[in-house]
Design a protein around this motif. Structure first.
Motif, PDB file in Angstrom:
ATOM      1  N   SER A 135      -5.356  -2.767  -8.382  1.00  0.00           N
ATOM      2  CA  SER A 135      -5.118  -2.581  -6.958  1.00  0.00           C
ATOM      3  C   SER A 135      -4.830  -3.926  -6.309  1.00  0.00           C
ATOM      4  O   SER A 135      -5.132  -4.985  -6.872  1.00  0.00           O
ATOM      5  CB  SER A 135      -6.307  -1.897  -6.257  1.00  0.00           C
ATOM      6  N   THR A 136      -4.226  -3.861  -5.130  1.00  0.00           N
ATOM      7  CA  THR A 136      -3.908  -5.048  -4.345  1.00  0.00           C
ATOM      8  C   THR A 136      -4.312  -4.775  -2.906  1.00  0.00           C
ATOM      9  O   THR A 136      -4.097  -3.665  -2.396  1.00  0.00           O
ATOM     10  CB  THR A 136      -2.400  -5.356  -4.414  1.00  0.00           C
ATOM     11  N   TRP A 137      -4.883  -5.807  -2.257  1.00  0.00           N
ATOM     12  CA  TRP A 137      -5.421  -5.658  -0.910  1.00  0.00           C
ATOM     13  C   TRP A 137      -4.867  -6.757  -0.014  1.00  0.00           C
ATOM     14  O   TRP A 137      -4.862  -7.936  -0.396  1.00  0.00           O
ATOM     15  CB  TRP A 137      -6.947  -5.755  -0.929  1.00  0.00           C
ATOM     16  N   LEU A 138      -4.410  -6.370   1.170  1.00  0.00           N
ATOM     17  CA  LEU A 138      -3.881  -7.312   2.147  1.00  0.00           C
ATOM     18  C   LEU A 138      -4.715  -7.217   3.414  1.00  0.00           C
ATOM     19  O   LEU A 138      -4.774  -6.166   4.049  1.00  0.00           O
ATOM     20  CB  LEU A 138      -2.412  -6.990   2.449  1.00  0.00           C
ATOM     21  N   ARG A 139      -5.407  -8.313   3.741  1.00  0.00           N
ATOM     22  CA  ARG A 139      -6.290  -8.378   4.905  1.00  0.00           C
ATOM     23  C   ARG A 139      -7.273  -7.198   4.936  1.00  0.00           C
ATOM     24  O   ARG A 139      -7.477  -6.570   5.969  1.00  0.00           O
ATOM     25  CB  ARG A 139      -5.487  -8.429   6.205  1.00  0.00           C
ATOM     26  N   GLY A 140      -7.848  -6.936   3.779  1.00  0.00           N
ATOM     27  CA  GLY A 140      -8.874  -5.910   3.687  1.00  0.00           C
ATOM     28  C   GLY A 140      -8.361  -4.489   3.600  1.00  0.00           C
ATOM     29  O   GLY A 140      -9.170  -3.547   3.557  1.00  0.00           O
ATOM     30  N   ARG A 141      -7.055  -4.318   3.511  1.00  0.00           N
ATOM     31  CA  ARG A 141      -6.476  -2.981   3.409  1.00  0.00           C
ATOM     32  C   ARG A 141      -5.816  -2.836   2.045  1.00  0.00           C
ATOM     33  O   ARG A 141      -5.042  -3.686   1.631  1.00  0.00           O
ATOM     34  CB  ARG A 141      -5.441  -2.760   4.510  1.00  0.00           C
ATOM     35  N   GLN A 142      -6.152  -1.748   1.343  1.00  0.00           N
ATOM     36  CA  GLN A 142      -5.556  -1.524   0.034  1.00  0.00           C
ATOM     37  C   GLN A 142      -4.093  -1.127   0.210  1.00  0.00           C
ATOM     38  O   GLN A 142      -3.784  -0.128   0.866  1.00  0.00           O
ATOM     39  CB  GLN A 142      -6.315  -0.433  -0.712  1.00  0.00           C
ATOM     40  N   ILE A 143      -3.204  -1.928  -0.381  1.00  0.00           N
ATOM     41  CA  ILE A 143      -1.781  -1.636  -0.269  1.00  0.00           C
ATOM     42  C   ILE A 143      -1.181  -1.145  -1.582  1.00  0.00           C
ATOM     43  O   ILE A 143      -0.030  -0.712  -1.621  1.00  0.00           O
ATOM     44  CB  ILE A 143      -1.006  -2.875   0.235  1.00  0.00           C
ATOM     45  N   ASN A 144      -1.957  -1.213  -2.647  1.00  0.00           N
ATOM     46  CA  ASN A 144      -1.517  -0.751  -3.970  1.00  0.00           C
ATOM     47  C   ASN A 144      -2.742  -0.245  -4.693  1.00  0.00           C
ATOM     48  O   ASN A 144      -3.711  -0.989  -4.874  1.00  0.00           O
ATOM     49  CB  ASN A 144      -0.873  -1.908  -4.739  1.00  0.00           C
ATOM     50  N   ASP A 145      -2.737   1.028  -5.076  1.00  0.00           N
ATOM     51  CA  ASP A 145      -3.896   1.583  -5.782  1.00  0.00           C
ATOM     52  C   ASP A 145      -3.646   1.724  -7.278  1.00  0.00           C
ATOM     53  O   ASP A 145      -4.399   2.393  -7.986  1.00  0.00           O
ATOM     54  CB  ASP A 145      -4.324   2.920  -5.179  1.00  0.00           C
ATOM     55  N   GLY A 146      -2.584   1.078  -7.761  1.00  0.00           N
ATOM     56  CA  GLY A 146      -2.247   1.154  -9.179  1.00  0.00           C
ATOM     57  C   GLY A 146      -1.188   2.174  -9.489  1.00  0.00           C
ATOM     58  O   GLY A 146      -0.529   2.100 -10.531  1.00  0.00           O
ATOM     59  N   THR A 147      -1.005   3.133  -8.587  1.00  0.00           N
ATOM     60  CA  THR A 147       0.030   4.154  -8.775  1.00  0.00           C
ATOM     61  C   THR A 147       0.897   4.332  -7.531  1.00  0.00           C
ATOM     62  O   THR A 147       2.074   4.662  -7.637  1.00  0.00           O
ATOM     63  CB  THR A 147      -0.587   5.519  -9.136  1.00  0.00           C
ATOM     64  N   THR A 148       0.325   4.087  -6.350  1.00  0.00           N
ATOM     65  CA  THR A 148       1.020   4.324  -5.088  1.00  0.00           C
ATOM     66  C   THR A 148       0.973   3.069  -4.233  1.00  0.00           C
ATOM     67  O   THR A 148      -0.060   2.382  -4.179  1.00  0.00           O
ATOM     68  CB  THR A 148       0.368   5.492  -4.321  1.00  0.00           C
ATOM     69  N   LEU A 149       2.077   2.801  -3.553  1.00  0.00           N
ATOM     70  CA  LEU A 149       2.151   1.665  -2.637  1.00  0.00           C
ATOM     71  C   LEU A 149       2.164   2.169  -1.211  1.00  0.00           C
ATOM     72  O   LEU A 149       2.870   3.131  -0.881  1.00  0.00           O
ATOM     73  CB  LEU A 149       3.400   0.839  -2.916  1.00  0.00           C
ATOM     74  N   ALA A 150       1.371   1.519  -0.357  1.00  0.00           N
ATOM     75  CA  ALA A 150       1.269   1.919   1.043  1.00  0.00           C
ATOM     76  C   ALA A 150       2.527   1.530   1.809  1.00  0.00           C
ATOM     77  O   ALA A 150       3.372   0.763   1.332  1.00  0.00           O
ATOM     78  CB  ALA A 150       0.043   1.256   1.677  1.00  0.00           C
ATOM     79  N   GLU A 151       2.651   2.041   3.021  1.00  0.00           N
ATOM     80  CA  GLU A 151       3.747   1.640   3.897  1.00  0.00           C
ATOM     81  C   GLU A 151       3.598   0.170   4.279  1.00  0.00           C
ATOM     82  O   GLU A 151       2.498  -0.388   4.228  1.00  0.00           O
ATOM     83  CB  GLU A 151       3.752   2.520   5.150  1.00  0.00           C
TER      84      GLU A 151
END
Length: 446
Positions: A419-435
């Protein structure tokens, strides 16, 4: 602590003091504290425990060619920042060329920012460009927040971003030194390139001979002399020649303000393994021999090389012809840098602490982003979660960048970004990328 919104826990958190079990508390997108793993979570805080997966600071990649606007069929902010997020990168700095227009005036910078504003999945900053005739534009670009200025000492490959000659280099660097800026340099001497055998056809050995180490070495020597004379701050881009390291170390020891980067492809790929006709391996300067690669790793170990960045330079498939003389030179690697480097680093006895220093802390320091590059109180809550022993085989179809071309196709790496987190918000959960929620960054003001 009652206002803490998020607690991230792991038995392995990479901090500036070393890797340890810890709980990281976050409020308003900023790290508040790094506490013992078993510390009680504040009431109301959301707790995520990653177990033995490693919590790293988000990577900072200061060498990315996004090509947007103008060449978005090559790449774009939407696809490039998705690839970065999938690879654990939370900040990138976009190069000033390969877009139309190039970032050589304030008006062009404004155009690029407007395009990027709604498409950035991660935080994005911008380099300015130093080209013949734009010395007058450098201070306004600096005042507008670019992180520094890129120039080429040899042809860039695109007509709208010409190389500078020695006189133009001196004029640009003198101007930049006058306001305390940074010049980053593609250092290959055109005289050596002109004298080298011209390359035609599919043989990688012929391409390698056309970009000799002496071209890098002499260009860097000249840059050192000029930086010494002007007391200027300079940075060598994508170093591939290990021969240049002793002179760089000596210059730094005498006080010349010079820093150096190298790239995953120089550290993980070798000339000996490049198949003829496989121009997905073509880049300038080139991937060199295995013995040279060993010297680059030693330069990282002893601190002569400061950082590792991607030099993600994508193109469309039709530009990657089997002829090394005509194929576009650039390697697409934005999503794969962390596992590629971790796989090679661990085999050479390095740790994830080393990888974080090279790929997060040092690039952040290069561009003055004090809020990036470390898991520590007061820093942005940017994280990558890595399963360091998990393996995967690179399938180009699964990459997020626009054109599914990579020199790493079929290679098996250790290190899966969970997973990847930007300013405390998960932006990548390993399968899906956030807006997109990335912000546009500017050079910190003094």
């Amino acid at each position: 602590m009652s206002e803490i919104e998020l607690v991230l826990r792991s038995t392995r958190v990479v901090t500036p003091e070393g890797t340890r079990a810890a709980s990281v508390t976050v409020k308003g997108g900023t790290i508040v504290a790094v506490l013992p793993y078993g510390a009680a979570a504040p009431a109301g805080a959301r707790v995520t425990d990653f177990g033995d997966d490693v919590l790293l600071p988000g990577l900072v990649d200061t060498h990315v060619h996004v090509n947007d606007p103008g060449r978005t069929h090559w790449e774009g902010f939407w696809t490039a920042t998705r690839a970065a997020a999938a690879g654990g990168i939370t900040t990138l700095v976009d190069m000033p060329l390969n877009s139309l227009p190039p970032t050589t005036t304030v008006a062009n910078l404004d155009t690029k920012r407007e395009v990027a504003r709604t498409k950035a999945h991660i935080d994005v900053g911008f380099w300015g460009g130093a080209i013949p005739g734009n010395v007058k534009d450098l201070r306004p670009l600096h005042d507008s927040g670019v992180f520094g200025f890129k120039c080429f000492l040899s042809p860039s490959g695109v007509d709208e971003f010409p190389q500078v000659d020695r006189e133009q280099l001196a004029a640009a660097l003198g101007e930049i030194a006058g306001f305390g800026g940074l010049l980053i340099v593609h250092a290959e001497d055109p005289g050596h390139l002109d004298a080298a055998p011209e390359v035609h056809g599919p043989k990688y050995a012929d391409f390698l001979a056309s970009r000799p180490r002496a071209s890098e070495n002499d260009a860097i020597a000249g840059l050192i002399d000029l930086a010494r004379k002007l007391d200027a701050r300079v940075h060598v881009l994508h170093l591939s020649s290990g021969d240049a390291l002793p002179m760089i170390a000596a210059a730094r020891a005498e006080g010349v303000r010079i820093t150096v980067e190298t790239c995953p492809h120089f550290l993980t790929l070798t000339a000996e393994e490049v198949p003829d006709g496989a121009s997905e391996f073509k880049c300038c300067p080139p991937i060199r021999e295995a013995g040279n690669q060993d010297v680059l790793w030693q330069g990282l170990a002893d601190g002569t090389i400061d950082c590792i960045v991607s030099d993600h330079s994508p193109s469309t498939l039709d530009l990657k012809t089997p002829d090394f003389g005509t194929a576009w030179g650039g390697i697409s690697s934005l999503q794969l840098g962390l596992p590629a480097i971790w796989t090679a680093a661990r085999e050479r006895g390095h740790t994830l602490d080393d990888v974080v220093r090279w790929m997060s802390a040092a690039p952040a320091r290069l561009v003055g982003l004090d809020a990036k590059g470390a898991i520590a109180p007061g820093k942005d809550a940017d994280f990558a979660v890595l399963a360091p022993e998990a393996t995967f085989t690179v399938d180009p179809a699964e990459l997020q960048h626009r054109n599914k071309i990579t020199a790493y196709a079929g290679k098996t790496f250790r290190g899966v970004v969970r997973s990847t987190w930007l300013r405390g918000r998960q932006i990548n959960d390993g399968t899906t990328l956030a807006e997109p929620t990335g912000e546009l960054l500017e050079r910190p003001r003094a």
